[in-house]
Design a protein around this motif. Sequence first.
Motif, PDB file in Angstrom:
ATOM      1  N   ARG A 175      -1.430  14.707   0.865  1.00  0.00           N
ATOM      2  CA  ARG A 175      -0.811  13.994   1.507  1.00  0.00           C
ATOM      3  C   ARG A 175       0.195  13.029   0.658  1.00  0.00           C
ATOM      4  O   ARG A 175      -0.099  12.713  -0.385  1.00  0.00           O
ATOM      5  CB  ARG A 175      -1.704  12.950   2.235  1.00  0.00           C
ATOM      6  N   PHE A 176       1.338  12.620   1.257  1.00  0.00           N
ATOM      7  CA  PHE A 176       2.134  11.640   0.577  1.00  0.00           C
ATOM      8  C   PHE A 176       3.121  10.896   1.548  1.00  0.00           C
ATOM      9  O   PHE A 176       3.091  11.336   2.976  1.00  0.00           O
ATOM     10  CB  PHE A 176       2.933  12.158  -0.560  1.00  0.00           C
ATOM     11  N   VAL A 177       3.837   9.809   1.153  1.00  0.00           N
ATOM     12  CA  VAL A 177       4.617   8.925   2.064  1.00  0.00           C
ATOM     13  C   VAL A 177       6.099   9.205   1.419  1.00  0.00           C
ATOM     14  O   VAL A 177       6.309   9.118   0.026  1.00  0.00           O
ATOM     15  CB  VAL A 177       4.446   7.580   1.983  1.00  0.00           C
ATOM     16  N   VAL A 178       7.124   9.500   2.351  1.00  0.00           N
ATOM     17  CA  VAL A 178       8.465   9.719   1.890  1.00  0.00           C
ATOM     18  C   VAL A 178       9.327   8.368   2.091  1.00  0.00           C
ATOM     19  O   VAL A 178       9.326   8.189   3.571  1.00  0.00           O
ATOM     20  CB  VAL A 178       9.265  10.906   2.602  1.00  0.00           C
ATOM     21  N   GLY A 179       9.820   7.844   1.394  1.00  0.00           N
ATOM     22  CA  GLY A 179      10.731   6.495   1.611  1.00  0.00           C
ATOM     23  C   GLY A 179       9.693   5.429   1.689  1.00  0.00           C
ATOM     24  O   GLY A 179       8.616   5.657   1.669  1.00  0.00           O
ATOM     25  N   ASP A 188      -3.969  12.662  -3.238  1.00  0.00           N
ATOM     26  CA  ASP A 188      -3.540  11.558  -3.270  1.00  0.00           C
ATOM     27  C   ASP A 188      -3.567  10.527  -4.233  1.00  0.00           C
ATOM     28  O   ASP A 188      -4.584  10.638  -4.988  1.00  0.00           O
ATOM     29  CB  ASP A 188      -3.893  10.781  -1.957  1.00  0.00           C
ATOM     30  N   THR A 189      -2.848   9.446  -4.542  1.00  0.00           N
ATOM     31  CA  THR A 189      -2.961   8.553  -5.575  1.00  0.00           C
ATOM     32  C   THR A 189      -2.795   7.006  -4.856  1.00  0.00           C
ATOM     33  O   THR A 189      -2.370   7.163  -3.628  1.00  0.00           O
ATOM     34  CB  THR A 189      -1.963   8.786  -6.543  1.00  0.00           C
ATOM     35  N   PRO A 190      -3.216   6.175  -5.265  1.00  0.00           N
ATOM     36  CA  PRO A 190      -2.957   4.749  -4.832  1.00  0.00           C
ATOM     37  C   PRO A 190      -1.933   4.127  -4.127  1.00  0.00           C
ATOM     38  O   PRO A 190      -1.737   3.676  -3.192  1.00  0.00           O
ATOM     39  CB  PRO A 190      -3.726   3.673  -6.080  1.00  0.00           C
ATOM     40  N   ASP A 191      -0.870   4.713  -4.738  1.00  0.00           N
ATOM     41  CA  ASP A 191       0.582   4.378  -4.193  1.00  0.00           C
ATOM     42  C   ASP A 191       1.089   5.564  -3.359  1.00  0.00           C
ATOM     43  O   ASP A 191       2.235   5.382  -2.904  1.00  0.00           O
ATOM     44  CB  ASP A 191       1.714   4.033  -5.485  1.00  0.00           C
ATOM     45  N   HIS A 192       0.343   6.650  -3.037  1.00  0.00           N
ATOM     46  CA  HIS A 192       0.613   7.691  -2.136  1.00  0.00           C
ATOM     47  C   HIS A 192       1.916   8.400  -2.696  1.00  0.00           C
ATOM     48  O   HIS A 192       2.820   9.145  -1.915  1.00  0.00           O
ATOM     49  CB  HIS A 192       0.859   7.105  -0.841  1.00  0.00           C
ATOM     50  N   GLN A 193       2.272   8.300  -3.896  1.00  0.00           N
ATOM     51  CA  GLN A 193       3.513   8.846  -4.543  1.00  0.00           C
ATOM     52  C   GLN A 193       3.466   9.601  -6.017  1.00  0.00           C
ATOM     53  O   GLN A 193       4.027  10.594  -6.272  1.00  0.00           O
ATOM     54  CB  GLN A 193       4.386   8.041  -4.586  1.00  0.00           C
ATOM     55  N   SER A 194       2.795   9.055  -6.697  1.00  0.00           N
ATOM     56  CA  SER A 194       2.664   9.055  -7.982  1.00  0.00           C
ATOM     57  C   SER A 194       2.163  10.627  -8.234  1.00  0.00           C
ATOM     58  O   SER A 194       2.729  11.226  -9.469  1.00  0.00           O
ATOM     59  CB  SER A 194       1.822   8.077  -8.790  1.00  0.00           C
ATOM     60  N   HIS A 195       1.510  11.400  -7.413  1.00  0.00           N
ATOM     61  CA  HIS A 195       1.229  12.523  -7.631  1.00  0.00           C
ATOM     62  C   HIS A 195       2.405  13.663  -7.304  1.00  0.00           C
ATOM     63  O   HIS A 195       2.196  14.751  -7.539  1.00  0.00           O
ATOM     64  CB  HIS A 195      -0.144  13.044  -6.762  1.00  0.00           C
ATOM     65  N   MET A 196       3.499  13.134  -6.791  1.00  0.00           N
ATOM     66  CA  MET A 196       4.646  14.000  -6.631  1.00  0.00           C
ATOM     67  C   MET A 196       5.761  13.601  -7.109  1.00  0.00           C
ATOM     68  O   MET A 196       5.841  12.284  -7.524  1.00  0.00           O
ATOM     69  CB  MET A 196       4.683  13.826  -4.832  1.00  0.00           C
ATOM     70  N   GLY A 251       0.799  -1.136   0.002  1.00  0.00           N
ATOM     71  CA  GLY A 251       0.044   0.144  -0.035  1.00  0.00           C
ATOM     72  C   GLY A 251       0.951   1.080   0.188  1.00  0.00           C
ATOM     73  O   GLY A 251       0.431   2.335  -0.273  1.00  0.00           O
ATOM     74  N   GLY A 252       2.172   1.074   0.352  1.00  0.00           N
ATOM     75  CA  GLY A 252       2.965   2.207   0.375  1.00  0.00           C
ATOM     76  C   GLY A 252       3.696   2.506  -0.943  1.00  0.00           C
ATOM     77  O   GLY A 252       3.061   2.059  -2.174  1.00  0.00           O
ATOM     78  N   VAL A 253       4.967   3.178  -1.401  1.00  0.00           N
ATOM     79  CA  VAL A 253       5.472   3.406  -2.357  1.00  0.00           C
ATOM     80  C   VAL A 253       6.641   2.671  -2.684  1.00  0.00           C
ATOM     81  O   VAL A 253       7.417   2.527  -2.042  1.00  0.00           O
ATOM     82  CB  VAL A 253       5.506   4.780  -2.596  1.00  0.00           C
ATOM     83  N   ALA A 254       6.795   2.194  -4.038  1.00  0.00           N
ATOM     84  CA  ALA A 254       7.773   1.342  -4.448  1.00  0.00           C
ATOM     85  C   ALA A 254       9.111   2.435  -4.505  1.00  0.00           C
ATOM     86  O   ALA A 254      10.137   2.013  -4.430  1.00  0.00           O
ATOM     87  CB  ALA A 254       7.710   0.440  -5.352  1.00  0.00           C
ATOM     88  N   ALA A 255       8.808   3.345  -5.019  1.00  0.00           N
ATOM     89  CA  ALA A 255       9.925   4.377  -5.526  1.00  0.00           C
ATOM     90  C   ALA A 255      10.299   5.282  -4.274  1.00  0.00           C
ATOM     91  O   ALA A 255      10.364   6.350  -4.261  1.00  0.00           O
ATOM     92  CB  ALA A 255       9.414   5.250  -6.683  1.00  0.00           C
TER      93      ALA A 255
END
Length: 360
Positions: A190-194, A252-260, A25-29
């Motif tokens: 909102r987003f996740v870093v790392g 926000d996007t499903p991977d919590h990253q792609s919008h950033m 659910g988090g972000v691979a990148a």
Amino acid sequence: MPRRSKAISGVLIASALLLTSLAVGGVAASDDGAASGGAHAGHTAGHTMAASVAASADDPDGDGYIPANPPVTGVTPSTKEPPHRYFHEFQANCSVSHTRPDDPIVYPQQPGRSHDHTFMGNTTTDAASTTASLGAGRTTCLAPGDRSAYWMPTMYDGDRPVLPVGPQVIYYKAGVTDYTSVRPFPKGLRFVVGSPMQSAAEFRGHKGFVEGWECGDSFFNVEFPADCPDRADVQVNIRMQAPSCWDGRYLDTPDHQSHMSYPVVNPGTNNNICPATHPVALPMIEFKMAFPVNGDLSRVRLASGAAYSFHYDFFNAWDERTLKALVDHCVVGALQCNARGYDETHPGAGAALNEHYELP
């Protein structure tokens, strides 16, 4: 315009494919922009990162996309070169409020589903947090207008939680050369870093990696240093930067990253600009965390796993007028501000906030 843009970079496509293979659910990148590989075989214990099965109350159709309302359109990445200034930043100084195995971004509406997190800023943050609930909450930040939620995996020394003491430093900086183009975060972004699933090599190569783990005279460590000076003035520190370019379309996007995205280098120059896919320049957040532990670190770990599983989350709930005042005065104004928006080296510029850290 179609609801989901297909103009996604190769890195993001690879990240999305990787996330699918991991059911994460988090972000691979690295959960925010640097390409990240799969889960490291020796460091998956304690991770509960299966795909979310519940939707945030901010996402009524449950597809993982939270549209900005209104979206920001008609923006192209700025290639301007304003007068050079070394600083264009301010601080949000926020203390730890609580710990809890919740994550309202990755696991909304699912209390206890996450590994344990250490929360700063908004005192109400839990699995059910929404833009509205955070806006109605209180804060441990010096500026009462910063009701944003900030969180990271809890550190342990053996079974003892190691919580940062006092206000921590969260920088808001210009990540692009044209600091005058930076605008405030949209409410609810909102987003996740790392990523807790990143390997040591991915952590080392992450675009937001600044200094890694450090203590005493030991710097740039992917693992916790084998030993730190056993002195009261020594703590374990980490600094890590977030992406600062936004697509203007989704909170926000499903991977919590792609919008950033992180800024990129403008070809033929040394200047940083936002990519065309993410043209809106926002403040670059940088966590600078200090953990009160030293000496023998052999028993120190994160709730998410090894030292290189460090990551953090941001959920914007700033009072809009307060955030704009700080961004305009300190980032666009090219100052090095404290949490009041005051630069001691340029006293004539004044402060964005009063002595109570509020708008005058």
